[in-house]
Every structure is written in structure tokens, then in C-alpha cells.
Design a protein around this motif. Structure first.
Motif, PDB file in Angstrom:
ATOM      1  N   LYS A   2       0.829  -1.206   0.000  1.00  5.79           N
ATOM      2  CA  LYS A   2       0.000   0.000   0.000  1.00  5.79           C
ATOM      3  C   LYS A   2       0.863   1.256   0.000  1.00  5.79           C
ATOM      4  O   LYS A   2       0.574   2.232  -0.696  1.00  5.79           O
ATOM      5  CB  LYS A   2      -0.925  -0.009   1.211  1.00  5.79           C
ATOM      6  N   SER A  56      -3.104  -6.777 -15.899  1.00  5.22           N
ATOM      7  CA  SER A  56      -3.858  -7.348 -14.786  1.00  5.22           C
ATOM      8  C   SER A  56      -4.672  -8.557 -15.240  1.00  5.22           C
ATOM      9  O   SER A  56      -4.740  -9.579 -14.540  1.00  5.22           O
ATOM     10  CB  SER A  56      -4.788  -6.285 -14.201  1.00  5.22           C
ATOM     11  N   ARG A  60      -4.255 -12.427 -13.890  1.00  7.57           N
ATOM     12  CA  ARG A  60      -5.369 -13.182 -13.309  1.00  7.57           C
ATOM     13  C   ARG A  60      -5.577 -14.494 -14.041  1.00  7.57           C
ATOM     14  O   ARG A  60      -5.829 -15.529 -13.416  1.00  7.57           O
ATOM     15  CB  ARG A  60      -6.659 -12.349 -13.358  1.00  7.57           C
ATOM     16  N   GLU A 204     -15.491  -6.004  -3.781  1.00  2.00           N
ATOM     17  CA  GLU A 204     -14.202  -5.593  -3.242  1.00  2.00           C
ATOM     18  C   GLU A 204     -13.509  -4.645  -4.215  1.00  2.00           C
ATOM     19  O   GLU A 204     -13.405  -4.919  -5.406  1.00  2.00           O
ATOM     20  CB  GLU A 204     -13.322  -6.819  -2.996  1.00  2.00           C
ATOM     21  N   THR A 206     -10.321  -3.317  -5.607  1.00  2.00           N
ATOM     22  CA  THR A 206      -8.891  -3.593  -5.758  1.00  2.00           C
ATOM     23  C   THR A 206      -8.286  -2.540  -6.685  1.00  2.00           C
ATOM     24  O   THR A 206      -9.005  -1.788  -7.347  1.00  2.00           O
ATOM     25  CB  THR A 206      -8.673  -4.995  -6.343  1.00  2.00           C
TER      26      THR A 206
END
Length: 356
Positions: A2, A56, A60, A204, A206
């Protein structure tokens, strides 16, 4: 992870906040007059986001293949965003497109220094909207930062009347001033609205999803400005404007257009990235602390006047910046140092032999 994302977003936001207004003003001071076109460019660089989105998706898909048998591998989703979040992103994107037009209109008639000091007022509105929309909690350090940055902006306004360009009428200056004020208030509302969208989403959030949200927002804003360009007929005069551009001709003109789109994209991506990693108030604080830096760059690039008030504003902004992030670091340490409640242990029951 983070902290790394925060640093990356801070760097991107710094480039966009300082570079975007300077490049836009460079366009207007050298023969450019298309306000809707400049509004369009602020989000037209969104295809760059496809690079991390594709990366991304490939990651995945590879992860799914490694964690499952080849026959039972589920199909990897191309888009993570669900319908409610998609609709919310479109609404925020349309508001962003309107804000881009208001801000570009202001930069067409105001010096960068004057425009920056007006945009700096967004922090006070940002704090208000963050409190109303997302129940932002304030600490003595964050309140101190808001006060210092707001005062610093007010000090910049002391000699703003002497910054009016010689070739602009008083009416154009006043309208540009008012447009920029509305742009500051609207963007101060957009940042907490993005944070509220994150919190209300039924999925969520992300960082790859943040890229998708940014993509949808920018496409909606770009289409909004594209309609405006069609209405005023910008496409008919861009080629002529490029030939008549005062510095570098057509080659420099089109290079400036491309670079402006890329730099502005950094601003929007960095802003919502900070909202994701921290809060909308943190994003507003960072934008405000960078405005005096933009002032200094405007003095260097456009030879705008640098009064003593601008130096004082710069010092107050840096003080506010340090105050805010010191408070954040101190709050984080308190959370880490807070003793955790002991785990509840179940008593060991005695085992008795049963007689059959």
C-alpha cells in the motif's frame, strides 16, 4: 504494498498537477483558442490505462490456470466491474467532463498563478464534502493542515488583480475567474463522491478495479467534451490552428496535444489512486500543496510575477503538508501500538471414565 502504491500515485499526481495547467496555458498563450478541445484532452489520454488493465487480466488468467486443473479452469473475467459501479462511474465521469470545461475556460483567460490560487480553495470545500458524504474524521493535524493551506491560498489572492493579461478584457477575466471557482467547488465534490462510491460498492475494490473505474470515468468525460466539440465545430479549425501556432508550427502543436493528454491523465489517475489508498481529503491536501509549486513553475516558464505573498504561501503549504502527513503517521503508529485483546481460551474440561 500500500505504501508503494501511495508513493507511485503521489509521483503521478505531482506530474499531472504541475504539468497539466502549464501545458494547457502554453496552448492558450500561443494561439490556441479551442476550450472544448482542451477539455477533451484532459481525459482523452485514457487509452494508456489499457496497458495496466491488460497486464492485470493476463496475470489473473495465469493465476487461475496455475491454481486449477486445465480442464476445470474457470473463465477469467475481462472486466471486474459490476453494473451499479459502472453506472456510478459514468455519472462521476460526466461531472468530471463538466469540470474539465469549466477549468479550461478559466485557464483560457487567467494566468496559471491566478488559476492555481482559485483552485486551492477546493481544499476547504473538499473537507466539507468529505465530512458530509463519507464522515471523514478530523484530527488536530488535519484541521491544522486545512487551515494552513486555505490561508496560504488566501494570501496568494492579495495581488491577483495585477495578474490580468494585457490582451484580455475585464469581462473575460471575471468570467474566467467565476468559471474556475465553480470548477474548484465541483472537483472538491467529485473526490469525496469517488470515495463514497468505493465504500458503497457491493464488491471488493482492488487497484485493478480502480483502473477500470478510471477508464469508465474518462471515457464518459471524453464523450461529454466530444459532444461539445461537435457543437462548436472544433474539428473544422484544428488543422488551421496547428498551422498558425506561434511556436514550432504543426509539429510542435500536435506534440503538445499528445503530451498534454498524457500528463492530464496522470493527474486524474493519481487523484483517484490516492483516494483508494488513503482518502479524498488526502488527495485534496496533496493537490493543494502542489499548487504553489505550480506557481513557481509558472513564474519560470511564463515569467509571471512572483510576489512575496507567493513565497509565504509556498511555506504555509509545505507546513500544512508536513502537518497532515505527520498526523497520519502518528495515527498509524497508535493503531499499531494499541494492545490487542487477549484471545479467549476455553477451559480444559476434565475427562472422566464412563462405566459401561
Amino acid at each position: 504494498m500500500k505504501n508503494g502504491l501511495i508513493i507511485i500515485n503521489c509521483i503521478i499526481l505531482t506530474i499531472g498537477t504541475c504539468g497539466g495547467p502549464l501545458l494547457t496555458r502554453l496552448y492558450f498563450t500561443n494561439g490556441g483558442k479551442r476550450i472544448w478541445f482542451m477539455s477533451f484532452l484532459q481525459t482523452a489520454g485514457c487509452p494508456i490505462i489499457l496497458l495496466p488493465l491488460v497486464a492485470s487480466f493476463l496475470r489473473r488468467r495465469r493465476s487461475n490456470r496455475n491454481s486449477n486443473n486445465a480442464e476445470n479452469t474457470p473463465k477469467t473475467k475481462i472486466f471486474l466491474m459490476e453494473t451499479p459501479l459502472f453506472i456510478a462511474s459514468i455519472v462521476i465521469g460526466l461531472l468530471t467532463g463538466l469540470d474539465n470545461y469549466l477549468y479550461s475556460y478559466g485557464l483560457a483567460y487567467l494566468p496559471v498563478s491566478t488559476s492555481s490560487l482559485i483552485i486551492g480553495t477546493q481544499l476547504a470545500f473538499n473537507a466539507l464534502f468529505a465530512f458530509l458524504l463519507v464522515k471523514q474524521k478530523f484530527t488536530p493535524f488535519s484541521i491544522n493542515a486545512v487551515v494552513l493551506l486555505t490561508v496560504g491560498t488566501g494570501i496568494l489572492a492579495l495581488h491577483s488583480d495585477g495578474d490580468k493579461p494585457a490582451n484580455e478584457s475585464h469581462k473575460q477575466y471575471v468570467i474566467g475567474f467565476l468559471m474556475t471557482v465553480v470548477a474548484a467547488v465541483l472537483y472538491a465534490f467529485i473526490l469525496p463522491l469517488v470515495e463514497l462510491t468505493y465504500k458503497k460498492a457491493r464488491q471488493e475494490i482492488t487497484f485493478p478495479l480502480v483502473f477500470e473505474i478510471q477508464m469508465v470515468m474518462c471515457v464518459a468525460a471524453t464523450l461529454f467534451c466530444l459532444v461539445g466539440m461537435f457543437i462548436v465545430g472544433d474539428f473544422k479549425v484544428i488543422a488551421r490552428e496547428a498551422r498558425e501556432f506561434k511556436i514550432g508550427g504543426s509539429v510542435f502543436y500536435y506534440a503538445l496535444i499528445v503530451i498534454t493528454g498524457i500528463v492530464w491523465q496522470g493527474f486524474f489517475l493519481g487523484a483517484i489512486g490516492i483516494v483508494f489508498c488513503a482518502s479524498s481529503l488526502a488527495s485534496g491536501v496533496l493537490i493543494s500543496v502542489l499548487l504553489p509549486v505550480t506557481e513557481v513553475l509558472a513564474v519560470v516558464c511564463f515569467r509571471e510575477k512572483f510576489q512575496a505573498e507567493k513565497g509565504v504561501s509556498l511555506l504555509l503549504s509545505l507546513w500544512g503538508f508536513v502537518s497532515y502527513f505527520y498526523g497520519e503517521i502518528k495515527s498509524g503508529k497508535k493503531v499499531l501500538d494499541k494492545p490487542q485483546p487477549p484471545e479467549t481460551e476455553l477451559p480444559i474440561l476434565p475427562v472422566s471414565d464412563s462405566v459401561a
